[in-house]
Write an enzyme that holds these catalytic residues in place. Sequence first.
Site, PDB file in Angstrom:
ATOM      1  CB  THR A   1       9.129   0.534  -3.214  1.00 48.21           C
ATOM      2  OG1 THR A   1       9.357   1.281  -2.022  1.00 48.21           O
ATOM      3  CG2 THR A   1      10.009   1.082  -4.323  1.00 48.21           C
TER       4      THR A   1
ATOM      5  CG  ASN B   1       6.030   9.778   3.519  1.00 47.04           C
ATOM      6  OD1 ASN B   1       5.472  10.293   2.558  1.00 47.04           O
ATOM      7  ND2 ASN B   1       7.336   9.766   3.645  1.00 47.04           N
TER       8      ASN B   1
ATOM      9  CD  GLN C   1       3.023   6.286   6.126  1.00 44.95           C
ATOM     10  OE1 GLN C   1       2.442   6.032   7.183  1.00 44.95           O
ATOM     11  NE2 GLN C   1       4.289   5.927   5.932  1.00 44.95           N
TER      12      GLN C   1
ATOM     13  N   GLY D   1       2.459  -3.712   3.811  1.00 48.20           N
ATOM     14  CA  GLY D   1       2.120  -4.417   5.045  1.00 48.20           C
ATOM     15  C   GLY D   1       2.755  -3.828   6.293  1.00 48.20           C
TER      16      GLY D   1
ATOM     17  CB  CYS E   1      12.895   7.072   2.529  1.00 46.73           C
ATOM     18  SG  CYS E   1      11.775   5.742   2.914  1.00 46.73           S
TER      19      CYS E   1
HETATM   20  N1  PLP Z   1       4.773   5.300   0.040  1.00 46.24           N
HETATM   21  C1  PLP Z   1       4.733   5.914   1.222  1.00 46.24           C
HETATM   22  C2  PLP Z   1       3.809   7.062   1.423  1.00 46.24           C
HETATM   23  C3  PLP Z   1       5.566   5.480   2.266  1.00 46.24           C
HETATM   24  O1  PLP Z   1       5.525   6.106   3.442  1.00 46.24           O
HETATM   25  C4  PLP Z   1       6.429   4.397   2.025  1.00 46.24           C
HETATM   26  C5  PLP Z   1       7.380   3.966   3.081  1.00 46.24           C
HETATM   27  O2  PLP Z   1       7.835   4.749   3.875  1.00 46.24           O
HETATM   28  C6  PLP Z   1       6.411   3.772   0.766  1.00 46.24           C
HETATM   29  C7  PLP Z   1       5.572   4.254  -0.203  1.00 46.24           C
HETATM   30  C8  PLP Z   1       7.290   2.611   0.462  1.00 46.24           C
HETATM   31  O3  PLP Z   1       6.800   1.446   1.073  1.00 46.24           O
HETATM   32  P1  PLP Z   1       7.761   0.189   1.290  1.00 46.24           P
HETATM   33  O4  PLP Z   1       8.671   0.516   2.409  1.00 46.24           O
HETATM   34  O5  PLP Z   1       6.830  -0.937   1.614  1.00 46.24           O
HETATM   35  O6  PLP Z   1       8.455  -0.041   0.000  1.00 46.24           O
END
Ligand code: PLP
Length: 393
Positions: free
Chosen positions: A72, A150, A178, A199, A324
């Site tokens: 994010t 995702n 992903q 990570g 999410c």
């Molecule tokens: N982008 C994608 C495609 C994701 O699947 C995710 C998490 O599910 C994120 C961004 C966000 O990553 P993080 O959980 O490390 O903030």
Amino acid sequence: MKTIYLDNNATTKVADEVMEAMLPYFTELYGNPSSMHTFGGQVGQRIRDAREQVAALLGASPEEIVFTSCGTESDNSAIRSALMTRPDKKHVVISRVEHPAIHALCSHLGSQGYKITELPVDKNGILDLENLEKSMTPDTAIVSLMWGNNETGVIFPVEEAARLAHEKGILFHTDAVQAAGKIPINMKNNVIDMLSISGHKLHAPKGIGILYIRRGTKYSPFLIGGHQEKGRRGGTENAPGIVGLGRACELAASNMEKENTYVRRLRDKLERELLNKISQSRVNGDIVNRLPNTTNISFEFVEGEAILLLMNELGICASSGSACTSGSLQPSHVLRAMGVPFTMAHGSIRFSLSVYNTEEEVDFVIDKMPAIIERLRGMSPFWKQAGQSGGVQ
Ligand code: PLP
């Protein structure tokens, strides 16, 4: 009860090798890499090694890697940097199926006066590059398109999209959270300017990510503070996380082949058998252009949340929509963008596998799912209204 974990797009198990590499940085090697003394300095050296390991997975140079706290942060930093370094431009192009790390940020930017274009996808989740070409204007600062989705695993032609953006002098970012570690990425073969990784999606811990910034790309930091990461991201480095991510990238590079054959075979078996055994079920998203570990299957006339609850009773973990967005009863924005009918979208389950899954686990799920769906359809007024019975074959 044994846990059968088929939710690897939500997060992954930290690999034993990663854990082992990280442990000394919690216990003995806890120095600050910015310190003048040797005790801290040795941590700095290990961070340099990890930067090289991450760069190697991406075919990048180590100085193009900036460590962040998560996907994010990387996504937010990329978009904000483009807008800060090109203050005369107020337009951002994304797709309708981006992760909230891009989507919600852009909604926010929209409320702050920026113009956001969300490109549509077709019923298979595929992006039309002609639409991208038409969407870009002299006011466009950046195009951001995800590499692998995702929820469905659908892969976007980001390298081609980056070329189109570059022809118009527009920056290109991809959310490869992903895709990284699942499909080959070689930044030498493309013109992508920025790329995000997290990570915890590739067997490193939560709380660590990277933003790749191509050499020569103007960059404005999101976190302003100390001089860490050559002034591109303030904040004392998460040394254990960085070391862990480095090791995870090294493992991913050597396991990629295995992922592409072993995991794909398990995923395909699961998908094929569920579609065979359960009527009115279908895969959401293109089945060719897809990450090897993901299948998103809709079981018509049942609620995804109800399916998950019954699966949970058997120790089977998966997601309905993305992790999410679950908790909201709206069908996921990805399935809506693909025009998946309401009764199908509601009953969608995402199975995402990893190298740690076994054939026995997949067989167990294949064995249990038909009864789960049959039980729920037996209680579904929609199923009865549609005049169905004995839905499971
Ligand atoms: N982008 C994608 C495609 C994701 O699947 C995710 C998490 O599910 C994120 C961004 C966000 O990553 P993080 O959980 O490390 O903030």
